[in-house]
Motif scaffolding. Structure first.
Motif, PDB file in Angstrom:
ATOM      1  N   TRP A 298     117.879  13.450 -11.343  1.00 30.28           N
ATOM      2  CA  TRP A 298     118.711  13.579 -10.139  1.00 30.28           C
ATOM      3  C   TRP A 298     118.428  14.925  -9.511  1.00 30.28           C
ATOM      4  CZ3 TRP A 298     122.441  16.699  -7.931  1.00 30.28           C
ATOM      5  CH2 TRP A 298     123.175  16.141  -6.870  1.00 30.28           C
ATOM      6  N   PRO A 299     118.290  15.018  -8.184  1.00 30.52           N
ATOM      7  CA  PRO A 299     118.326  13.950  -7.170  1.00 30.52           C
ATOM      8  C   PRO A 299     116.923  13.409  -6.912  1.00 30.52           C
ATOM      9  CG  PRO A 299     118.355  16.089  -6.106  1.00 30.52           C
ATOM     10  CD  PRO A 299     118.319  16.364  -7.590  1.00 30.52           C
ATOM     11  N   ASP A 300     116.580  13.126  -5.633  1.00 33.29           N
ATOM     12  CA  ASP A 300     115.260  12.623  -5.270  1.00 33.29           C
ATOM     13  C   ASP A 300     114.517  13.647  -4.421  1.00 33.29           C
ATOM     14  OD1 ASP A 300     114.970  10.051  -6.457  1.00 33.29           O
ATOM     15  OD2 ASP A 300     116.408   9.232  -5.033  1.00 33.29           O
ATOM     16  N   PHE A 301     113.211  13.428  -4.293  1.00 24.91           N
ATOM     17  CA  PHE A 301     112.387  14.250  -3.422  1.00 24.91           C
ATOM     18  C   PHE A 301     112.456  13.739  -1.980  1.00 24.91           C
ATOM     19  CE2 PHE A 301     109.983  15.046  -7.458  1.00 24.91           C
ATOM     20  CZ  PHE A 301     110.111  16.419  -7.467  1.00 24.91           C
ATOM     21  N   VAL A 302     111.859  14.509  -1.084  1.00 28.64           N
ATOM     22  CA  VAL A 302     111.630  14.099   0.300  1.00 28.64           C
ATOM     23  C   VAL A 302     110.138  14.191   0.556  1.00 28.64           C
ATOM     24  CG1 VAL A 302     112.004  14.676   2.737  1.00 28.64           C
ATOM     25  CG2 VAL A 302     113.896  14.860   1.104  1.00 28.64           C
ATOM     26  N   SER A 303     109.584  13.201   1.246  1.00 28.02           N
ATOM     27  CA  SER A 303     108.166  13.252   1.614  1.00 28.02           C
ATOM     28  C   SER A 303     107.976  12.572   2.961  1.00 28.02           C
ATOM     29  CB  SER A 303     107.289  12.579   0.550  1.00 28.02           C
ATOM     30  OG  SER A 303     107.496  11.181   0.535  1.00 28.02           O
ATOM     31  N   PHE A 304     106.780  12.724   3.519  1.00 33.99           N
ATOM     32  CA  PHE A 304     106.480  12.119   4.816  1.00 33.99           C
ATOM     33  C   PHE A 304     106.114  10.656   4.621  1.00 33.99           C
ATOM     34  CE2 PHE A 304     103.646  11.080   8.379  1.00 33.99           C
ATOM     35  CZ  PHE A 304     104.462  11.450   9.447  1.00 33.99           C
ATOM     36  N   ASN A 305     106.792   9.784   5.336  1.00 32.49           N
ATOM     37  CA  ASN A 305     106.550   8.344   5.266  1.00 32.49           C
ATOM     38  C   ASN A 305     105.612   7.951   6.401  1.00 32.49           C
ATOM     39  OD1 ASN A 305     106.676   5.511   5.440  1.00 32.49           O
ATOM     40  ND2 ASN A 305     108.772   5.462   4.632  1.00 32.49           N
ATOM     41  N   VAL A 306     104.398   7.542   6.046  1.00 33.87           N
ATOM     42  CA  VAL A 306     103.412   7.217   7.081  1.00 33.87           C
ATOM     43  C   VAL A 306     103.786   5.951   7.844  1.00 33.87           C
ATOM     44  CG1 VAL A 306     101.526   8.375   5.884  1.00 33.87           C
ATOM     45  CG2 VAL A 306     101.980   5.961   5.416  1.00 33.87           C
ATOM     46  N   ASN A 307     104.577   5.089   7.237  1.00 37.61           N
ATOM     47  CA  ASN A 307     104.950   3.843   7.903  1.00 37.61           C
ATOM     48  C   ASN A 307     106.023   4.053   8.964  1.00 37.61           C
ATOM     49  OD1 ASN A 307     103.196   2.143   6.359  1.00 37.61           O
ATOM     50  ND2 ASN A 307     104.610   2.331   4.641  1.00 37.61           N
ATOM     51  N   THR A 308     106.865   5.062   8.762  1.00 39.03           N
ATOM     52  CA  THR A 308     107.903   5.365   9.759  1.00 39.03           C
ATOM     53  C   THR A 308     107.594   6.639  10.522  1.00 39.03           C
ATOM     54  OG1 THR A 308     109.223   6.613   8.151  1.00 39.03           O
ATOM     55  CG2 THR A 308     109.638   4.248   8.325  1.00 39.03           C
ATOM     56  N   ALA A 309     106.525   7.330  10.108  1.00 36.58           N
ATOM     57  CA  ALA A 309     106.129   8.591  10.743  1.00 36.58           C
ATOM     58  C   ALA A 309     107.278   9.597  10.751  1.00 36.58           C
ATOM     59  CB  ALA A 309     105.608   8.352  12.160  1.00 36.58           C
ATOM     60  N   SER A 310     107.983   9.692   9.645  1.00 38.03           N
ATOM     61  CA  SER A 310     109.104  10.631   9.536  1.00 38.03           C
ATOM     62  C   SER A 310     109.328  10.990   8.069  1.00 38.03           C
ATOM     63  CB  SER A 310     110.376  10.018  10.124  1.00 38.03           C
ATOM     64  OG  SER A 310     110.754   8.864   9.392  1.00 38.03           O
ATOM     65  N   ALA A 311     110.078  12.078   7.854  1.00 34.39           N
ATOM     66  CA  ALA A 311     110.439  12.461   6.491  1.00 34.39           C
ATOM     67  C   ALA A 311     111.422  11.450   5.935  1.00 34.39           C
ATOM     68  CB  ALA A 311     111.040  13.857   6.481  1.00 34.39           C
ATOM     69  N   ASP A 312     111.258  11.112   4.664  1.00 41.71           N
ATOM     70  CA  ASP A 312     112.078  10.063   4.067  1.00 41.71           C
ATOM     71  C   ASP A 312     112.306  10.383   2.594  1.00 41.71           C
ATOM     72  OD1 ASP A 312     113.507   7.746   3.834  1.00 41.71           O
ATOM     73  OD2 ASP A 312     111.835   6.387   4.253  1.00 41.71           O
ATOM     74  N   THR A 313     113.314   9.724   1.998  1.00 47.56           N
ATOM     75  CA  THR A 313     113.559   9.867   0.566  1.00 47.56           C
ATOM     76  C   THR A 313     112.359   9.351  -0.221  1.00 47.56           C
ATOM     77  OG1 THR A 313     115.952   9.655   0.818  1.00 47.56           O
ATOM     78  CG2 THR A 313     115.044   9.185  -1.348  1.00 47.56           C
ATOM     79  N   ALA A 314     111.925  10.145  -1.178  1.00 41.81           N
ATOM     80  CA  ALA A 314     110.806   9.764  -2.046  1.00 41.81           C
ATOM     81  C   ALA A 314     111.346   9.703  -3.471  1.00 41.81           C
ATOM     82  CB  ALA A 314     109.675  10.776  -1.937  1.00 41.81           C
ATOM     83  N   HIS A 315     111.399   8.524  -4.022  1.00 35.39           N
ATOM     84  CA  HIS A 315     112.019   8.338  -5.325  1.00 35.39           C
ATOM     85  C   HIS A 315     111.324   9.188  -6.386  1.00 35.39           C
ATOM     86  CE1 HIS A 315     114.459   5.252  -3.559  1.00 35.39           C
ATOM     87  NE2 HIS A 315     113.393   4.564  -3.196  1.00 35.39           N
ATOM     88  N   ALA A 316     112.097  10.075  -6.990  1.00 34.16           N
ATOM     89  CA  ALA A 316     111.541  10.994  -7.991  1.00 34.16           C
ATOM     90  C   ALA A 316     111.010  10.249  -9.207  1.00 34.16           C
ATOM     91  CB  ALA A 316     112.615  11.995  -8.416  1.00 34.16           C
ATOM     92  N   VAL A 317     111.583   9.089  -9.502  1.00 30.07           N
ATOM     93  CA  VAL A 317     111.149   8.321 -10.670  1.00 30.07           C
ATOM     94  C   VAL A 317     109.671   7.954 -10.559  1.00 30.07           C
ATOM     95  CG1 VAL A 317     111.401   6.106 -11.849  1.00 30.07           C
ATOM     96  CG2 VAL A 317     113.425   7.447 -11.261  1.00 30.07           C
TER      97      VAL A 317
END
Length: 504
Positions: A298-317
């Motif tokens: 806990w918690p999760d990372f943030v990364s750039f989502n190429v499909n939405t072209a925006s920063a998004d939650t990136a599951h740490a698992v």
């Protein structure tokens, strides 16, 4: 030994001595995910063209995948008068014997062929038939030699079926853009390129339905679905998943099942504190688990989502799974995933206070409650090495994995010994082989030390007579340096020679 008369020389092979032991593969990931728009595969097809216009027919395999590439079709001119149109099937071969007129000329049109093939049960089970684009079916067909259907491609990720991925970049391309699979594969690929056993499950109409699909069952036909399908990976694919996770779908019920599967496979599972919005909720969530095979994050990372072209939650698992495989490959399974820079992330989705020297922080509280957290210091890192085990012997991730890997390595290496005549030399060979492996592991730094021996107290004449041999061994895993205590003192003793140093 046969007691048979022989005037000459015979050689009897006596294969004794120690056998080398190979460590089991550890960097194998088992991933369960959704991917509604994953590549669906292609059906093989072939177009039988005719000299006459409007006579081209397309044959398409009923089954999607490479199996359709084994189907062949031909048109045969019987060369006799007044023959009726007929279709015969032998295995994957379809023969269309064309109709002829009173002068033995072919009279079958493309439409006639389609009707005949569709009427033949065996042929209709293999292929569908249709007119090629721009054909109306009135044209006469002509004899054509065997033509094999081509272009069939298997579905990339059939539902509830273990699929071995060895090239993550290719797999990402086949995973589509929705569901949890594309992001999970990308997260793993950011860290390493390990073998990944993927089980795709269907998205349900709501979260409970999806949860049920992930947990899986065993059908009346014996097929394992969802997480349970990972149990079929070794028999079907030749690899055993050792690192398990369901990133983005790891609800409390799913995590409970993941632990069960991990125990059966002697694997290690990573899961999130699902649904926890605060540190306090995460700690309460952790209290629901007590398995040595589980690390909660806990918690999760943030990364750039190429499909939405925006920063998004990136599951740490997902990144924990990739990082675990990377460390296994580059360092070894004796190193925990804590304090190694994680690739492909740009932030953390919750505020976590951390200080290297202060235990009274958010990170310190989470670690004290056996939850691995995330920090930023010279990149983003996992921080914490503890499992959910109530037994201190397995409090660290690498303690559990050392126990698992030693158990499987030593056991799997002795298939050769089962059912051999049990002479003392056999027991000696086994013990010497195990100790040789332990020396290798010690020299590599994978363990502190280990020893195998024969215990006369348990290996009685009765147990030996029953075909049972007990070999004992103990080992010491490598403890992680979790708490470094530096003791600082102030002293004036270094001023004693001050004057001498000035005048020197």
């Amino acid at each position: 030994m046969p007691d048979q008369y022989h005037h000459g020389v015979r050689v009897l092979e006596i294969n004794e001595g120690t056998r080398t032991i190979r460590t089991v593969a550890t960097a194998v990931i088992g991933l369960v995910a959704t991917a509604p728009d994953a590549s669906a595969g292609l059906a093989a097809e072939a177009t039988l063209r005719s000299i006459a216009s409007n006579g081209d027919v397309v044959f398409t395999a009923k089954v999607v995948g490479t199996a359709g590439n084994k189907i062949r079709v031909r048109y045969v001119n019987p060369g006799t008068v007044s023959e009726a149109l007929a279709v015969s099937v032998s295995g994957n071969d379809i023969t269309v014997s064309l109709a002829t007129g009173v002068s033995s000329e072919v009279t079958s049109t493309a439409s006639d062929v389609i009707t005949a093939v569709e009427a033949k049960t065996e042929a209709a089970a293999l292929v569908t038939v249709a007119l090629d684009t721009g054909n109306d079916g009135t044209g006469l067909v002509n004899a054509a030699d065997w033509q094999t259907l081509t272009g069939g491609e298997n579905e990339a990720f059939p539902l509830d079926t273990p699929v071995l991925v060895t090239n993550l970049m290719d797999a990402i391309g086949a995973a589509g853009t929705t569901g949890t699979l594309p992001a999970a594969l990308d997260a793993i690929a950011d860290q390493a390129n390990p073998p990944v056993v993927v089980v795709r499950v269907a998205e349900g109409v709501d979260e409970p339905a999806t949860e049920a699909n992930v947990i899986g069952t065993v059908t009346a036909q014996g097929k394992k679905t969802g997480l349970k399908a990972l149990l079929a990976a070794e028999q079907n694919l030749g690899v055993k998943p050792r690192i398990i996770g369901v990133p983005g779908l790891d609800t409390e019920n799913v995590t409970a099942e993941t632990v069960s599967i991990a125990q059966k496979l002697r694997a290690f599972a990573y899961a999130s504190c699902y649904g926890s919005e605060t540190l306090e909720e995460a700690i309460m969530y952790r209290n629901g688990f007590g398995a040595r095979e589980l690390m909660l994050i806990w918690p999760d990372f943030v990364s750039f989502n190429v499909n939405t072209a925006s920063a998004d939650t990136a599951h740490a698992v997902a990144r924990a799974m990739g990082m675990r495989a990377k460390i296994d490959q580059q360092v070894g399974w004796h190193k925990t995933l804590s304090n190694v820079a994680v690739n492909g992330v740009t932030g953390i989705d919750k505020d976590v206070h951390w200080d290297l020297q202060d235990p009274n922080t958010d990170a310190g509280l989470l670690n004290a409650n056996d939850i691995t957290t995330l920090i930023q210091r010279e990149g983003f890192r996992f921080w914490g090495s503890r499992t959910c085990s109530a037994d201190p012997l397995f409090q660290f991730e690498n303690y559990t994995r050392t126990a698992q890997i030693l158990a499987d390595t030593i056991a799997e290496a002795h298939l050769w010994a089962v059912d051999k005549p049990m002479h003392p030399s056999l027991a000696k060979d086994i013990i010497e082989g195990i100790n040789a492996k332990f020396r290798e592991m010690k020299n590599l730094g994978l363990i502190i030390d280990a020893t195998a021996w024969f215990d006369e107290n348990i290996n009685t004449k009765d147990t030996l007579k029953a075909g049972k041999l007990y070999i004992d061994y103990d080992y010491t895993p490598v403890p992680p340096l979790e708490s470094l205590m530096l003791r600082q003192r102030i002293t004036d003793q270094y001023l004693v020679d001050f004057a001498r140093s000035v005048n020197a």
